[in-house]
Motif scaffolding. Structure first.
Motif, PDB file in Angstrom:
ATOM      1  N   GLN A  65     -12.341  -4.877  -9.131  1.00  0.00           N
ATOM      2  CA  GLN A  65     -12.999  -3.572  -9.264  1.00  0.00           C
ATOM      3  C   GLN A  65     -14.518  -3.736  -9.262  1.00  0.00           C
ATOM      4  O   GLN A  65     -15.246  -2.983  -8.599  1.00  0.00           O
ATOM      5  N   GLU A  66     -15.017  -4.731  -9.992  1.00  0.00           N
ATOM      6  CA  GLU A  66     -16.458  -4.991 -10.015  1.00  0.00           C
ATOM      7  C   GLU A  66     -16.968  -5.400  -8.636  1.00  0.00           C
ATOM      8  O   GLU A  66     -18.044  -4.959  -8.195  1.00  0.00           O
ATOM      9  N   ARG A  67     -16.200  -6.209  -7.937  1.00  0.00           N
ATOM     10  CA  ARG A  67     -16.640  -6.666  -6.617  1.00  0.00           C
ATOM     11  C   ARG A  67     -16.646  -5.515  -5.615  1.00  0.00           C
ATOM     12  O   ARG A  67     -17.523  -5.461  -4.735  1.00  0.00           O
ATOM     13  N   ALA A  68     -15.666  -4.628  -5.713  1.00  0.00           N
ATOM     14  CA  ALA A  68     -15.655  -3.474  -4.813  1.00  0.00           C
ATOM     15  C   ALA A  68     -16.871  -2.588  -5.053  1.00  0.00           C
ATOM     16  O   ALA A  68     -17.504  -2.101  -4.110  1.00  0.00           O
ATOM     17  N   GLN A  69     -17.220  -2.396  -6.336  1.00  0.00           N
ATOM     18  CA  GLN A  69     -18.395  -1.574  -6.649  1.00  0.00           C
ATOM     19  C   GLN A  69     -19.673  -2.263  -6.162  1.00  0.00           C
ATOM     20  O   GLN A  69     -20.589  -1.611  -5.642  1.00  0.00           O
ATOM     21  N   SER A  70     -19.722  -3.578  -6.333  1.00  0.00           N
ATOM     22  CA  SER A  70     -20.908  -4.323  -5.891  1.00  0.00           C
ATOM     23  C   SER A  70     -21.067  -4.277  -4.380  1.00  0.00           C
ATOM     24  O   SER A  70     -22.194  -4.305  -3.863  1.00  0.00           O
ATOM     25  N   ASP A 334       1.043 -16.138  -5.723  1.00  0.00           N
ATOM     26  CA  ASP A 334       2.200 -15.262  -5.555  1.00  0.00           C
ATOM     27  C   ASP A 334       1.847 -13.782  -5.606  1.00  0.00           C
ATOM     28  O   ASP A 334       2.742 -12.932  -5.515  1.00  0.00           O
ATOM     29  N   VAL A 335       0.570 -13.443  -5.772  1.00  0.00           N
ATOM     30  CA  VAL A 335       0.172 -12.038  -5.803  1.00  0.00           C
ATOM     31  C   VAL A 335      -1.047 -11.837  -4.905  1.00  0.00           C
ATOM     32  O   VAL A 335      -1.723 -12.784  -4.527  1.00  0.00           O
ATOM     33  N   ARG A 336      -1.310 -10.584  -4.571  1.00  0.00           N
ATOM     34  CA  ARG A 336      -2.521 -10.226  -3.841  1.00  0.00           C
ATOM     35  C   ARG A 336      -3.001  -8.876  -4.360  1.00  0.00           C
ATOM     36  O   ARG A 336      -2.235  -8.121  -4.963  1.00  0.00           O
ATOM     37  N   ILE A 337      -4.259  -8.593  -4.084  1.00  0.00           N
ATOM     38  CA  ILE A 337      -4.844  -7.315  -4.497  1.00  0.00           C
ATOM     39  C   ILE A 337      -5.083  -6.483  -3.244  1.00  0.00           C
ATOM     40  O   ILE A 337      -5.756  -6.925  -2.312  1.00  0.00           O
ATOM     41  N   ASP A 338      -4.491  -5.289  -3.217  1.00  0.00           N
ATOM     42  CA  ASP A 338      -4.626  -4.384  -2.076  1.00  0.00           C
ATOM     43  C   ASP A 338      -5.428  -3.160  -2.483  1.00  0.00           C
ATOM     44  O   ASP A 338      -5.410  -2.736  -3.649  1.00  0.00           O
ATOM     45  N   LEU A 339      -6.114  -2.599  -1.495  1.00  0.00           N
ATOM     46  CA  LEU A 339      -6.777  -1.312  -1.675  1.00  0.00           C
ATOM     47  C   LEU A 339      -5.850  -0.225  -1.144  1.00  0.00           C
ATOM     48  O   LEU A 339      -5.330  -0.341  -0.026  1.00  0.00           O
ATOM     49  N   VAL A 340      -5.657   0.803  -1.932  1.00  0.00           N
ATOM     50  CA  VAL A 340      -4.740   1.876  -1.572  1.00  0.00           C
ATOM     51  C   VAL A 340      -5.553   3.137  -1.301  1.00  0.00           C
ATOM     52  O   VAL A 340      -6.195   3.671  -2.223  1.00  0.00           O
ATOM     53  N   ALA A 355     -10.486   2.189  -7.985  1.00  0.00           N
ATOM     54  CA  ALA A 355     -11.321   1.244  -7.243  1.00  0.00           C
ATOM     55  C   ALA A 355     -12.789   1.301  -7.652  1.00  0.00           C
ATOM     56  O   ALA A 355     -13.561   0.415  -7.291  1.00  0.00           O
ATOM     57  N   GLY A 356     -13.199   2.327  -8.368  1.00  0.00           N
ATOM     58  CA  GLY A 356     -14.585   2.430  -8.815  1.00  0.00           C
ATOM     59  C   GLY A 356     -15.173   3.790  -8.471  1.00  0.00           C
ATOM     60  O   GLY A 356     -14.610   4.561  -7.684  1.00  0.00           O
ATOM     61  N   SER A 357     -16.361   4.063  -9.040  1.00  0.00           N
ATOM     62  CA  SER A 357     -16.994   5.363  -8.841  1.00  0.00           C
ATOM     63  C   SER A 357     -17.431   5.590  -7.403  1.00  0.00           C
ATOM     64  O   SER A 357     -17.525   6.726  -6.946  1.00  0.00           O
ATOM     65  N   ALA A 358     -17.705   4.521  -6.659  1.00  0.00           N
ATOM     66  CA  ALA A 358     -18.114   4.673  -5.262  1.00  0.00           C
ATOM     67  C   ALA A 358     -16.945   5.014  -4.350  1.00  0.00           C
ATOM     68  O   ALA A 358     -17.159   5.408  -3.200  1.00  0.00           O
TER      69      ALA A 358
END
Length: 642
Positions: A65-70, A334-340, A355-358
């Motif tokens: 979440q922090e990386r997406a906002q950054s 065994d896991v991944r992070i997806d954007l929905v 995903a964040g305020s942006a």
């Protein structure tokens, strides 16, 4: 007495039904409760494991979440670069670096800097020679080409020279002189001094002239075509030169993709087209620092603070960029992070976060790469619970089946005891009552008549014989049921056994209404048998034939050797048997009572005793009968070994 036996059977069946229902209730209710508890325990275990996994992976999702906002915050400096970097160059750099699929730049007043469709061009004085050349172009293109060449030669203005040369080349093509047109387009028109000359629409003349030459070059001139195409591409993709408009650049790149597919125009042609579509579509001022849908289908827009740039992203490319931005090398394999995206429904998700305020309405989802991983994490404990529950239910069911068998056996024994008591009472009471009646009649007579006394005594003897036979049957049945009957098997003559059985019933069968015939050969082979038990069995068959024959009786008793056996057959002309009765007549206490016919006496033990005796002799008994056609009972016993 018959009513007593019927009531006893009905009560026994009712009690058995109620006991069965009670047993089912006792088994099913606890089993259902147990399975419900086991299922709840498995669900709670799944929830507990899931919660542990959520807590373990939540930190990874928060970091994403922090990386997406950054990622969106990093676009701020790019927006500020519009102040000191030309709009076309900034467009090219951002597209080349993959920051966005397309970028639109604005000035401080909100006007579009790039992509731009036109630019002002210098005016050209149209004198008499220009007008004369244009008129001549319609009738004599070769003469028009000469006039345009004269104008170009006499002009000091780059725009006038370039436009005259371009018109001259056009006339040469119409005059069927393509070679001369090519030399003009690639020679004088490619001169350095005409590099930035514009046509009346504000387009650069030189790259359009080169494109015209490329169209005129024959396929045989492959090398020259390739070099010329590359020159056009270099000029079109030179975003440092602000003199070329976006509309002309899109035109050149699109034509090159058709004329020279080997020349690479990506990703700039797609970016130029996307930006042009966005500008042509209805739009409003996008909110700052917020990713939102654009008016172009499947395209998202983002405007960093300042409002000088708008980044355009196709959905699939945006997901790929953000996935790269939020990917963490330390995340488990065994896991991944997806954007929905908004409105999408992810599958196999363990945990989701905004995903964040942006990126309003977008979510980050933690997804298992193996759909069975979550199940595997909880399956061991759940399987243990299910095994315990299943084994317990199986144990309860087995115990219930055993109990049901014991109850059924006890009920059968109770019914057997009740039926035995009822039958014994009935069958013993009948001959005793008859003998008592005859004795009382004799005693009450004032004078004893010898004939009458003898007749009564004969009847008393018959009833006594019947009573003795009943008692013998009861005792035999009792010993057989209790496994106490001991058979004394030894070789005996089959004819002797048959004669003994016939002699036992001959006196009774010599009645006027009965025809009794025997066929007992003297040379019959010996059989291994208990003589007394076998005689009892044959007498029971003969007695059965007597009871179930009509007023005129025809009974035949025949013995013969057949194969390796001796067969004893008793045939009558009685009521016969239905197929259903033939399957049941050897059961204990079963009696054939046709509807509307009176009871024939007996207690239903005779044929059951016969069947038990024949089984003990390793023989067989069969019946051939049909309703109204009489019956033939045949006992087959193996011949004794020498």
């Amino acid at each position: 007495m018959h009513l007593l036996r019927s009531s006893s059977g009905t009560i026994g069946r009712t009690a058995g039904a109620w006991l069965t229902l009670l047993l089912l209730f006792v088994v099913l209710v606890p089993s259902a409760c147990l399975l419900w508890f086991v299922n709840r325990a498995a669900e709670n275990e799944n929830l507990a494991v899931r919660q542990k996994l959520v807590e373990a992976y939540r930190a990874h999702l928060l970091l994403a979440q922090e990386r997406a906002q950054s990622y969106w915050l990093r676009l701020g400096p790019d927006s500020a670069a519009v102040e000191h970097e030309s709009a076309p160059a900034l467009f090219a750099r951002l597209v080349r670096d993959g920051v966005a699929d397309a970028v639109v730049g604005f000035d401080a007043s909100g006007l579009v800097l790039y992509p731009n469709d036109s630019r002002p061009s210098a005016a050209v004085v149209v004198d008499r020679r220009w007008r004369e050349a244009r008129v001549c172009e319609q009738t004599d293109p070769r003469q028009a080409a000469t006039l345009y060449a004269s104008i170009a030669a006499d002009s000091d203005s780059p725009e006038t020279t370039a436009r005259a040369l371009q018109a001259q080349a056009r006339c040469l093509v119409r005059a069927s002189e393509p070679a001369a047109a090519i030399e003009l387009l690639t020679g004088p028109l490619a001169a350095e001094k005409l590099h930035d000359a514009l046509d009346p629409q504000g387009r650069l003349i030189a790259p359009n002239a080169a494109l015209m030459a490329l169209e005129l070059l024959p396929a045989e001139a492959a090398v020259r075509r390739r070099d010329l195409a590359q020159e056009i591409a270099d000029r079109a993709l030179d975003y440092r030169d602000p003199s070329m408009t976006s509309a002309q650049r899109r035109f050149l790149l699109r034509e090159l993709s058709q004329l020279a597919p080997a020349v690479s125009t990506s990703p700039f042609l797609a970016a130029e087209d996307l930006a042009a579509r966005w500008l042509a579509a209805p739009r409003s001022t996008p909110p700052e620092a917020t990713l939102c849908r654009s008016s172009v289908e499947d395209v998202w827009q983002f405007a960093p603070p300042g409002g000088r740039l708008v980044f355009l992203h196709r959905t699939d490319a945006l997901l790929a960029r953000l996935h790269t931005a939020i990917t963490q090398p330390e995340i488990p394999a065994d896991v991944r992070i997806d954007l929905v995206p908004p409105g999408a429904e992810p599958k196999g998700v363990l945990l989701t976060l905004p995903a964040g305020s942006a990126m309003p309405e977008w979510r980050l989802a933690l997804v298992f790469l193996d759909p069975g991983a979550l199940t595997a994490a909880t399956s061991a404990r759940s399987t243990f619970y299910l095994w315990i529950g299943g084994l317990t239910v199986v144990f309860v069911v087995l115990l219930a089946c055993l109990t049901w068998k014991l109850l059924q056996r006890q009920l059968a024994l109770t019914r057997l005891r009740n039926d035995l008591v009822a039958n014994v009472t009935h069958e013993l009471k009948t001959p005793l009552a008859s003998m008592r009646l005859f004795v009382e009649t004799i005693l009450a007579a004032p004078a004893l008549d010898e004939k009458t006394v003898r007749e009564y005594l004969t009847l008393i003897a018959q009833e006594n014989l019947r009573l003795s036979r009943l008692i013998d049957n009861f005792l035999t049945f009792s010993r057989i049921e209790r496994k106490k009957y001991v058979y004394d098997l030894r070789p005996v003559e089959a004819s002797e056994i048959a004669e003994c059985a016939a002699a036992a019933v001959r006196e009774r069968f010599n009645a006027p209404e009965c025809t009794f015939t025997t066929d007992i050969p003297a040379d019959l082979p010996a059989i291994e048998a208990d003589a007394g038990a076998l005689v009892t069995a044959l007498i029971n068959l003969l007695d059965n034939a007597w009871k179930y024959s009509g007023d005129t009786k025809r009974i035949a008793f025949a013995v013969r050797a057949h194969g390796g056996s001796v067969e004893f057959a008793v045939t009558d002309n009685g009521i016969g048997l239905a197929p259903r009765d033939r399957q049941r007549i050897f059961r204990r206490f079963y009696q054939v009572r046709p509807q509307g016919s009176p009871a024939n006496g007996g207690c239903g033990l005779g044929l059951s005793i016969v069947h038990s005796i024949v089984d003990a002799h390793c023989g067989t008994i069969c019946v051939d009968s049909a309703p109204g056609c009489g019956s033939t009972f045949t006992i087959a016993l193996p011949i004794a070994r020498p």
